[in-house]
Design a protein around this motif. Structure first.
Motif, PDB file in Angstrom:
ATOM      1  N   ASP A 382     -10.888  -3.986 -12.387  1.00  0.00           N
ATOM      2  CA  ASP A 382     -11.047  -2.620 -11.888  1.00  0.00           C
ATOM      3  C   ASP A 382      -9.795  -2.101 -11.195  1.00  0.00           C
ATOM      4  N   TYR A 383      -9.098  -2.986 -10.510  1.00  0.00           N
ATOM      5  CA  TYR A 383      -7.863  -2.616  -9.819  1.00  0.00           C
ATOM      6  C   TYR A 383      -6.697  -3.247 -10.569  1.00  0.00           C
ATOM      7  N   GLY A 384      -6.082  -2.460 -11.443  1.00  0.00           N
ATOM      8  CA  GLY A 384      -4.972  -2.967 -12.237  1.00  0.00           C
ATOM      9  C   GLY A 384      -3.630  -2.646 -11.614  1.00  0.00           C
ATOM     10  N   TYR A 385      -3.308  -1.339 -11.535  1.00  0.00           N
ATOM     11  CA  TYR A 385      -2.056  -0.882 -10.917  1.00  0.00           C
ATOM     12  C   TYR A 385      -2.358   0.220  -9.913  1.00  0.00           C
ATOM     13  N   PRO A 386      -1.720   0.186  -8.735  1.00  0.00           N
ATOM     14  CA  PRO A 386      -1.790   1.332  -7.820  1.00  0.00           C
ATOM     15  C   PRO A 386      -0.896   2.439  -8.367  1.00  0.00           C
ATOM     16  N   VAL A 387      -1.449   3.612  -8.584  1.00  0.00           N
ATOM     17  CA  VAL A 387      -0.700   4.685  -9.233  1.00  0.00           C
ATOM     18  C   VAL A 387       0.066   5.483  -8.178  1.00  0.00           C
ATOM     19  N   PRO A 388       1.384   5.640  -8.352  1.00  0.00           N
ATOM     20  CA  PRO A 388       2.180   6.411  -7.384  1.00  0.00           C
ATOM     21  C   PRO A 388       2.034   7.913  -7.608  1.00  0.00           C
ATOM     22  N   THR A 389       0.904   8.453  -7.198  1.00  0.00           N
ATOM     23  CA  THR A 389       0.638   9.869  -7.380  1.00  0.00           C
ATOM     24  C   THR A 389       1.404  10.702  -6.353  1.00  0.00           C
ATOM     25  N   LEU A 390       1.355  12.007  -6.548  1.00  0.00           N
ATOM     26  CA  LEU A 390       1.995  12.921  -5.609  1.00  0.00           C
ATOM     27  C   LEU A 390       1.350  12.858  -4.229  1.00  0.00           C
ATOM     28  N   GLU A 391       0.087  12.448  -4.169  1.00  0.00           N
ATOM     29  CA  GLU A 391      -0.633  12.395  -2.894  1.00  0.00           C
ATOM     30  C   GLU A 391      -0.517  11.055  -2.186  1.00  0.00           C
ATOM     31  N   ARG A 392       0.043  10.059  -2.853  1.00  0.00           N
ATOM     32  CA  ARG A 392      -0.004   8.705  -2.303  1.00  0.00           C
ATOM     33  C   ARG A 392       0.683   8.580  -0.952  1.00  0.00           C
ATOM     34  N   ASP A 393       1.912   9.028  -0.845  1.00  0.00           N
ATOM     35  CA  ASP A 393       2.669   8.777   0.378  1.00  0.00           C
ATOM     36  C   ASP A 393       2.057   9.479   1.581  1.00  0.00           C
ATOM     37  N   GLY A 394       1.522  10.692   1.370  1.00  0.00           N
ATOM     38  CA  GLY A 394       0.849  11.370   2.468  1.00  0.00           C
ATOM     39  C   GLY A 394      -0.363  10.590   2.939  1.00  0.00           C
ATOM     40  N   ALA A 395      -1.110  10.019   1.992  1.00  0.00           N
ATOM     41  CA  ALA A 395      -2.275   9.214   2.355  1.00  0.00           C
ATOM     42  C   ALA A 395      -1.857   7.978   3.137  1.00  0.00           C
ATOM     43  N   LEU A 396      -0.800   7.312   2.690  1.00  0.00           N
ATOM     44  CA  LEU A 396      -0.347   6.102   3.381  1.00  0.00           C
ATOM     45  C   LEU A 396       0.189   6.412   4.770  1.00  0.00           C
ATOM     46  N   ARG A 397       0.810   7.576   4.930  1.00  0.00           N
ATOM     47  CA  ARG A 397       1.308   7.950   6.265  1.00  0.00           C
ATOM     48  C   ARG A 397       0.170   8.176   7.249  1.00  0.00           C
ATOM     49  N   THR A 398      -1.011   8.483   6.747  1.00  0.00           N
ATOM     50  CA  THR A 398      -2.184   8.611   7.612  1.00  0.00           C
ATOM     51  C   THR A 398      -2.815   7.254   7.888  1.00  0.00           C
ATOM     52  N   LEU A 399      -2.925   6.415   6.859  1.00  0.00           N
ATOM     53  CA  LEU A 399      -3.686   5.174   6.974  1.00  0.00           C
ATOM     54  C   LEU A 399      -2.964   4.084   7.747  1.00  0.00           C
ATOM     55  N   HIS A 400      -1.727   3.800   7.385  1.00  0.00           N
ATOM     56  CA  HIS A 400      -1.045   2.641   7.973  1.00  0.00           C
ATOM     57  C   HIS A 400      -0.842   2.732   9.484  1.00  0.00           C
ATOM     58  N   PRO A 401      -0.347   3.848  10.012  1.00  0.00           N
ATOM     59  CA  PRO A 401      -0.160   3.884  11.476  1.00  0.00           C
ATOM     60  C   PRO A 401      -1.463   3.677  12.239  1.00  0.00           C
ATOM     61  N   TRP A 402      -2.572   4.265  11.759  1.00  0.00           N
ATOM     62  CA  TRP A 402      -3.850   4.066  12.444  1.00  0.00           C
ATOM     63  C   TRP A 402      -4.260   2.601  12.413  1.00  0.00           C
ATOM     64  N   LEU A 403      -4.140   1.966  11.262  1.00  0.00           N
ATOM     65  CA  LEU A 403      -4.504   0.553  11.152  1.00  0.00           C
ATOM     66  C   LEU A 403      -3.626  -0.318  12.051  1.00  0.00           C
TER      67      LEU A 403
END
Length: 452
Positions: A382-403
């Motif tokens: 089900d999880y083959g490749y993480p797709v580098p979409t246009l929205e990816r980096d914005g999502a990661l900038r929200t998730l990682h600092p909180w974690l």
């Protein structure tokens, strides 16, 4: 139970972290793995016919001295070293890889279409904003139409206009008109590009042998068949599927980042859930076809942009190690990869039959030799490749600092969700560098977190 360092997942990143913690004198750590084996996507399986299969075409190459030494210590001399031989199947012929460097092997009309589209007054000069525009900007409309666009859609199962392009780096060989013309006129091949031009492969056991040995060396620190179902960042505890509660001081998550946030962390922060929902991936169906015949073919792997087969890549897995087949020297192991997503749905129940037909269509299997197939193995990931979409980096900038603020780091192919640092060596080193940051305070370099 309490541990100082809790690691979710015993794939390459989790095992790398555990190994490095122990090297640094830390023994208060535990790896929780939901499967019955170590290795994650780098696991290997032996089927009932005696063929060994990987989950896709993994090869061992490295950007790191530490990883090189690790492989040598684990395998000793029980590995083979290969010079990459890769080809592209197009227009019923084989083109040396990289395709864009070797268009002289195309039919003449296709050659001209590719060259003409690279001329300065024809190739677009508009600065790209997405992956599709970048392909046309760099390669011209000809190479884009014949190879780059159809191939990348088959791989990513995502429209390229929804993807970013800054992840490219060493993943794609770029092109210039002078090189194209020189190779055409002088009839030169350019096949040595890329960091995986030389690669290693275990003599026995497939890629998974590496991580089987890594896991065995962490005996007592790895708990298999243990899925994490709840994470409480405030209390710094996890609950497993069998009801155990484990507290920790620091956590490394190497499982899918979206599932960690959406399924395990009970958070009222809708911004976190929204960010996790913006992460995109594809699934990959790996089909192993064992054939009771041999042929003179030194190719390592092949790419398939056309629609006469479902797969985007095919590996001559018997060329990686003769021990990947049950009867070395008498059989072939053909390993095909097909992606799927909401943008590219596939009927998984029919993909094996479509794969076999594709082998016939692409001249990898003679029609008359279907009855020589002695093994059909498959796995749907089900999880083959993480797709580098246009929205990816914005999502990661929200998730990682909180974690990170809550004592949780998330690394690895899907823990970090960055394809550009998701090779086997990258994945191991993300775990290694996390351990060094925890114990020594040294900064991580392979995976870096962007602040909001």
């Amino acid at each position: 139970m309490h541990v100082k360092y809790l690691i979710i997942g015993a794939g390459p990143t989790g095992l790398g972290a555990g190994r490095r913690l122990r090297e640094l004198g830390e023994n208060d750590f535990l790896l929780l793995e939901r499967n019955a084996y170590c290795g994650g996507l780098a696991t290997s399986f032996t089927d009932n016919a005696g063929f060994t299969w990987d989950i896709g075409g993994h090869v061992v190459f490295s950007h790191y001295d530490y990883f090189d030494r690790l492989i040598e210590s684990l395998l000793g001399d029980a590995y083979l070293e290969h010079q990459r031989i890769a080809r592209v199947r197009i227009a019923q012929r084989w083109i040396p890889y990289p395709f864009q460097n070797n268009i002289r092997h195309l039919p003449r009309d296709m050659q001209w279409e590719c060259v003409q589209a690279l001329l300065p007054h024809i190739r677009t000069q508009v600065q790209p904003h997405n992956f599709r525009q970048w392909i046309e900007y760099v390669f011209g409309a000809g190479i884009a139409r014949h190879f780059m666009l159809p191939y990348n859609f088959k791989v990513w199962a995502t429209p390229p206009e929804l993807m970013a392009y800054h992840w490219i780096g060493e993943r794609v060989s770029v092109i210039d008109l002078e090189m194209v013309l020189k190779n055409l006129v002088l009839e030169l091949d350019n096949v040595s590009w890329g960091p995986n031009n030389m690669f290693r492969f275990p003599l026995h056991g497939g890629t998974g042998e590496i991580f089987h040995r890594m896991g065995a060396q962490l005996d007592g620190h790895v708990r298999l068949n243990t899925a994490v179902v709840q994470v409480d960042p405030a209390a710094r505890t996890v609950r497993t599927a069998d009801g155990d509660v484990i507290s920790y001081s620091y956590m490394l998550n190497t499982g899918p980042l979206d599932r960690l946030v959406l399924d395990c962390i009970d958070t009222p922060h809708t911004m976190l859930r929204d960010a996790a929902g913006r992460l995109s991936r594809n699934g990959v169906f790996v089909a192993g076809v064992g054939v009771e015949d041999t042929r003179d073919d030194d190719t390592c792997w092949m790419y398939f942009p056309e629609d006469d087969c479902p797969y985007y890549r095919l590996t001559n897995f018997h060329n990686y190690s003769p021990n990947n087949v049950a009867l070395p020297g008498r059989q072939r192991a053909l390993m095909a990869e097909t992606s799927w997503s909401e943008h590219k749905p596939e009927d998984l129940s029919s993909l094996m039959d479509k794969t076999v037909q594709g082998l016939v269509n692409t001249a990898m299997l003679d029609e008359a030799h279907r009855d020589l197939i002695v093994s059909r193995w498959s796995i749907a990931v089900d999880y083959g490749y993480p797709v580098p979409t246009l929205e990816r980096d914005g999502a990661l900038r929200t998730l990682h600092p909180w974690l990170e603020e809550h004592g949780i780091s998330s690394r690895g192919r899907f823990g970090g969700w960055k394809y550009e640092v998701a090779n086997m060596d990258h994945s191991v080193m993300q775990g290694v560098e996390w351990a060094e940051r925890m114990v020594q305070g040294t900064p991580e370099t392979t995976y870096t977190i962007q602040e909001k």
